[in-house]
Design an enzyme around this catalytic site. Structure first.
Site, PDB file in Angstrom:
ATOM      1  N   SER A  31      -0.822  -1.328  -9.151  1.00  0.00           N
ATOM      2  CA  SER A  31      -0.351  -2.457  -8.344  1.00  0.00           C
ATOM      3  C   SER A  31      -0.102  -3.685  -9.205  1.00  0.00           C
ATOM      4  O   SER A  31      -0.980  -4.124  -9.944  1.00  0.00           O
ATOM      5  CB  SER A  31      -1.404  -2.832  -7.294  1.00  0.00           C
ATOM      6  OG  SER A  31      -1.625  -1.774  -6.421  1.00  0.00           O
ATOM      7  N   HIS A  62       4.865  -1.560  -5.244  1.00  0.00           N
ATOM      8  CA  HIS A  62       5.059  -0.309  -5.992  1.00  0.00           C
ATOM      9  C   HIS A  62       6.503   0.150  -5.861  1.00  0.00           C
ATOM     10  O   HIS A  62       6.993   0.356  -4.748  1.00  0.00           O
ATOM     11  CB  HIS A  62       4.128   0.781  -5.448  1.00  0.00           C
ATOM     12  CG  HIS A  62       2.712   0.647  -5.932  1.00  0.00           C
ATOM     13  ND1 HIS A  62       1.865   1.709  -6.032  1.00  0.00           N
ATOM     14  CD2 HIS A  62       2.026  -0.418  -6.368  1.00  0.00           C
ATOM     15  CE1 HIS A  62       0.688   1.305  -6.492  1.00  0.00           C
ATOM     16  NE2 HIS A  62       0.762   0.018  -6.691  1.00  0.00           N
ATOM     17  N   HIS A  84      -1.480   6.427  -2.470  1.00  0.00           N
ATOM     18  CA  HIS A  84      -2.943   6.314  -2.402  1.00  0.00           C
ATOM     19  C   HIS A  84      -3.471   7.150  -1.235  1.00  0.00           C
ATOM     20  O   HIS A  84      -2.793   7.297  -0.212  1.00  0.00           O
ATOM     21  CB  HIS A  84      -3.366   4.856  -2.179  1.00  0.00           C
ATOM     22  CG  HIS A  84      -2.972   3.943  -3.294  1.00  0.00           C
ATOM     23  ND1 HIS A  84      -1.715   3.381  -3.373  1.00  0.00           N
ATOM     24  CD2 HIS A  84      -3.653   3.514  -4.384  1.00  0.00           C
ATOM     25  CE1 HIS A  84      -1.646   2.635  -4.465  1.00  0.00           C
ATOM     26  NE2 HIS A  84      -2.806   2.688  -5.097  1.00  0.00           N
ATOM     27  N   TYR A  86      -5.678   6.201   0.774  1.00  0.00           N
ATOM     28  CA  TYR A  86      -5.893   5.360   1.958  1.00  0.00           C
ATOM     29  C   TYR A  86      -4.644   5.221   2.819  1.00  0.00           C
ATOM     30  O   TYR A  86      -4.720   4.776   3.968  1.00  0.00           O
ATOM     31  CB  TYR A  86      -6.439   3.965   1.579  1.00  0.00           C
ATOM     32  CG  TYR A  86      -5.513   3.099   0.759  1.00  0.00           C
ATOM     33  CD1 TYR A  86      -4.387   2.505   1.307  1.00  0.00           C
ATOM     34  CD2 TYR A  86      -5.781   2.853  -0.588  1.00  0.00           C
ATOM     35  CE1 TYR A  86      -3.545   1.714   0.562  1.00  0.00           C
ATOM     36  CE2 TYR A  86      -4.953   2.065  -1.348  1.00  0.00           C
ATOM     37  CZ  TYR A  86      -3.829   1.493  -0.771  1.00  0.00           C
ATOM     38  OH  TYR A  86      -3.003   0.724  -1.530  1.00  0.00           O
ATOM     39  N   GLU A  87      -3.489   5.595   2.261  1.00  0.00           N
ATOM     40  CA  GLU A  87      -2.259   5.566   3.057  1.00  0.00           C
ATOM     41  C   GLU A  87      -2.134   6.804   3.938  1.00  0.00           C
ATOM     42  O   GLU A  87      -1.179   6.930   4.709  1.00  0.00           O
ATOM     43  CB  GLU A  87      -1.044   5.479   2.127  1.00  0.00           C
ATOM     44  CG  GLU A  87      -0.938   4.131   1.435  1.00  0.00           C
ATOM     45  CD  GLU A  87      -0.051   4.151   0.205  1.00  0.00           C
ATOM     46  OE1 GLU A  87       0.655   3.163   0.004  1.00  0.00           O
ATOM     47  OE2 GLU A  87      -0.078   5.135  -0.556  1.00  0.00           O
ATOM     48  N   ALA A 114      -5.114  -1.743 -10.599  1.00  0.00           N
ATOM     49  CA  ALA A 114      -5.674  -3.061 -10.300  1.00  0.00           C
ATOM     50  C   ALA A 114      -7.102  -2.831  -9.819  1.00  0.00           C
ATOM     51  O   ALA A 114      -7.354  -1.884  -9.074  1.00  0.00           O
ATOM     52  CB  ALA A 114      -4.857  -3.749  -9.220  1.00  0.00           C
ATOM     53  N   MET A 212      -9.088   1.573  -5.905  1.00  0.00           N
ATOM     54  CA  MET A 212      -8.737   2.588  -4.899  1.00  0.00           C
ATOM     55  C   MET A 212      -7.822   3.690  -5.441  1.00  0.00           C
ATOM     56  O   MET A 212      -7.134   4.352  -4.668  1.00  0.00           O
ATOM     57  CB  MET A 212      -8.070   1.899  -3.702  1.00  0.00           C
ATOM     58  CG  MET A 212      -8.938   0.820  -3.063  1.00  0.00           C
ATOM     59  SD  MET A 212      -8.072  -0.054  -1.743  1.00  0.00           S
ATOM     60  CE  MET A 212      -9.201  -1.438  -1.443  1.00  0.00           C
ATOM     61  N   SER A 213      -7.825   3.909  -6.751  1.00  0.00           N
ATOM     62  CA  SER A 213      -6.893   4.906  -7.311  1.00  0.00           C
ATOM     63  C   SER A 213      -7.487   5.576  -8.543  1.00  0.00           C
ATOM     64  O   SER A 213      -8.696   5.557  -8.756  1.00  0.00           O
ATOM     65  CB  SER A 213      -5.568   4.223  -7.675  1.00  0.00           C
ATOM     66  OG  SER A 213      -5.736   3.362  -8.782  1.00  0.00           O
ATOM     67  N   ASN A 236      -9.526  -9.683  -9.523  1.00  0.00           N
ATOM     68  CA  ASN A 236     -10.457 -10.528  -8.750  1.00  0.00           C
ATOM     69  C   ASN A 236     -11.884 -10.159  -9.107  1.00  0.00           C
ATOM     70  O   ASN A 236     -12.142  -9.061  -9.610  1.00  0.00           O
ATOM     71  CB  ASN A 236     -10.238 -10.307  -7.236  1.00  0.00           C
ATOM     72  CG  ASN A 236     -10.417  -8.853  -6.837  1.00  0.00           C
ATOM     73  OD1 ASN A 236      -9.514  -8.030  -7.042  1.00  0.00           O
ATOM     74  ND2 ASN A 236     -11.576  -8.533  -6.291  1.00  0.00           N
ATOM     75  N   HIS A 249      -5.120  -9.231  -0.544  1.00  0.00           N
ATOM     76  CA  HIS A 249      -4.225  -8.425  -1.363  1.00  0.00           C
ATOM     77  C   HIS A 249      -3.221  -9.287  -2.124  1.00  0.00           C
ATOM     78  O   HIS A 249      -2.819  -8.956  -3.236  1.00  0.00           O
ATOM     79  CB  HIS A 249      -3.484  -7.421  -0.468  1.00  0.00           C
ATOM     80  CG  HIS A 249      -2.582  -6.501  -1.210  1.00  0.00           C
ATOM     81  ND1 HIS A 249      -3.068  -5.562  -2.105  1.00  0.00           N
ATOM     82  CD2 HIS A 249      -1.239  -6.380  -1.225  1.00  0.00           C
ATOM     83  CE1 HIS A 249      -2.047  -4.900  -2.622  1.00  0.00           C
ATOM     84  NE2 HIS A 249      -0.926  -5.376  -2.109  1.00  0.00           N
TER      85      HIS A 249
HETATM   86  N1  HPA Z   1     -11.866  -3.634  -4.539  1.00  0.00           N
HETATM   87  C1  HPA Z   1     -11.175  -2.483  -4.430  1.00  0.00           C
HETATM   88  N2  HPA Z   1      -9.964  -2.336  -4.941  1.00  0.00           N
HETATM   89  C2  HPA Z   1      -9.426  -3.371  -5.589  1.00  0.00           C
HETATM   90  C3  HPA Z   1     -10.089  -4.596  -5.730  1.00  0.00           C
HETATM   91  C4  HPA Z   1     -11.386  -4.737  -5.181  1.00  0.00           C
HETATM   92  O1  HPA Z   1     -12.037  -5.778  -5.271  1.00  0.00           O
HETATM   93  N3  HPA Z   1      -9.272  -5.427  -6.434  1.00  0.00           N
HETATM   94  C5  HPA Z   1      -8.147  -4.701  -6.700  1.00  0.00           C
HETATM   95  N4  HPA Z   1      -8.231  -3.475  -6.195  1.00  0.00           N
END
Ligand code: HPA
Length: 278
Positions: A31, A62, A84, A86-87, A114, A212-213, A236, A249
């Site tokens: 991402s 993406h 992903h 989660y999709e 990310a 998440m990947s 973050n 996001h």
């Molecule tokens: N948590 C999960 N996935 C993420 C995060 C997070 O803080 N930042 C970027 N992808």
């Protein structure tokens, strides 16, 4: 259709559009890191929708495009965008693009993502070399009948992230004066971000970043004997680490684009092999 046939169909479609392509190294851009593909020269682009069996990535940042070309003098295949779990994608679909890169001839794949950092000292904008992972989802892309032509039923994960590739990435970081953090990536399913209690638990378990990947791709590639390296772009600090602040996001996206330039330099240097200047 068996997975082998699905992979053959994807490889055939790619070869039809890029007849001479012989990529050695695959790169998956996470991402906000899509701009790394701008550093690829002699590029041929193929949209995922033109490759049978490739899932459509849902995250708007993406691109959904395979770029074949050259980076640091090495023939590469760059996946801009991933699907992903989660999709709602099946994990077999999530990992099909990286399996396709392996079948195209890539013996090495660099996965990027990310991620949220679990350390206040490793803040947004930093790149983290992934040294190991924790699968926090209980999911595995290899659950079900084993495809013996791809790899064995049971296989080793003690060195999932190749030690020699890690060393070359450290050297590339020194040469480019990029301060690479290092650590363990914790895979969550998402799409909800974590609670502060979950982040505290992950820290106790030995995680350094969360995302998440990547992990399903690492598993599928190690099954096929492909050497894997992974790099997290820290977007973050994880949930609960900044008092009074919530995760969103959009922040993930702005930080991602700011890191893409560093990542492009790191990977160009890594692939040029000229990593010894300090
Ligand atoms: N948590 C999960 N996935 C993420 C995060 C997070 O803080 N930042 C970027 N992808």
């Amino acid at each position: 259709m068996s997975e082998l046939h699905a992979l053959d169909a994807a490889v055939d479609a790619i070869r039809a559009r890029a007849p001479g392509a012989a990529p050695k190294v695959g790169i998956v851009l996470g991402s906000g890191l899509g701009a790394v593909a701008d550093a690829v020269t002699d590029a041929t682009d193929i949209r995922y929708e033109d490759i049978p069996g490739f899932p459509r990535p849902g995250v708007t940042s993406h691109a959904g495009r395979l770029r074949l070309g050259s980076l640091g003098g090495t023939p590469v295949a760059v996946l801009q965008g991933r699907a992903h779990a989660y999709e709602g994608h099946r994990l077999a679909d999530v990992v099909r693009p990286v399996r396709t890169l392996a079948r195209l001839g890539c013996d090495t794949v660099v996965l990027t993502n990310a991620a949220g950092s679990l350390h206040a000292s490793v803040g947004p904008g930093r790149l983290m070399l992934v040294t190991d992972h924790i699968n926090g989802t209980g999911l595995n892309p290899l659950a079900g009948a084993n495809e013996d032509a791809l790899g064995p039923r049971f296989f080793d994960m003690t060195s999932a992230y190749d030690a020699a590739l890690q060393e070359r990435l450290r050297d590339a970081g020194h040469a480019e004066r990029i301060a690479l953090a290092e650590g363990v990536y914790y895979w969550v399913l998402g799409p909800s971000f974590e609670t502060p209690a979950e982040i505290r638990a992950m820290r106790i378990l030995g995680a350094d970043a969360v995302g998440m990947s990547t992990v399903p791709e690492t598993i599928a590639l190690r099954h096929m004997g492909v050497r894997v390296a992974a790099i997290s772009g820290i977007t973050n600090l994880a949930a609960g680490m900044v008092p009074g602040s919530a995760l969103d996001h959009a922040e993930t996206m702005t930080r991602g684009s700011a890191m893409a330039a560093d990542l492009a330099r790191l990977l160009s240097r890594f692939l040029s092999g000229a990593t010894d200047e300090r």
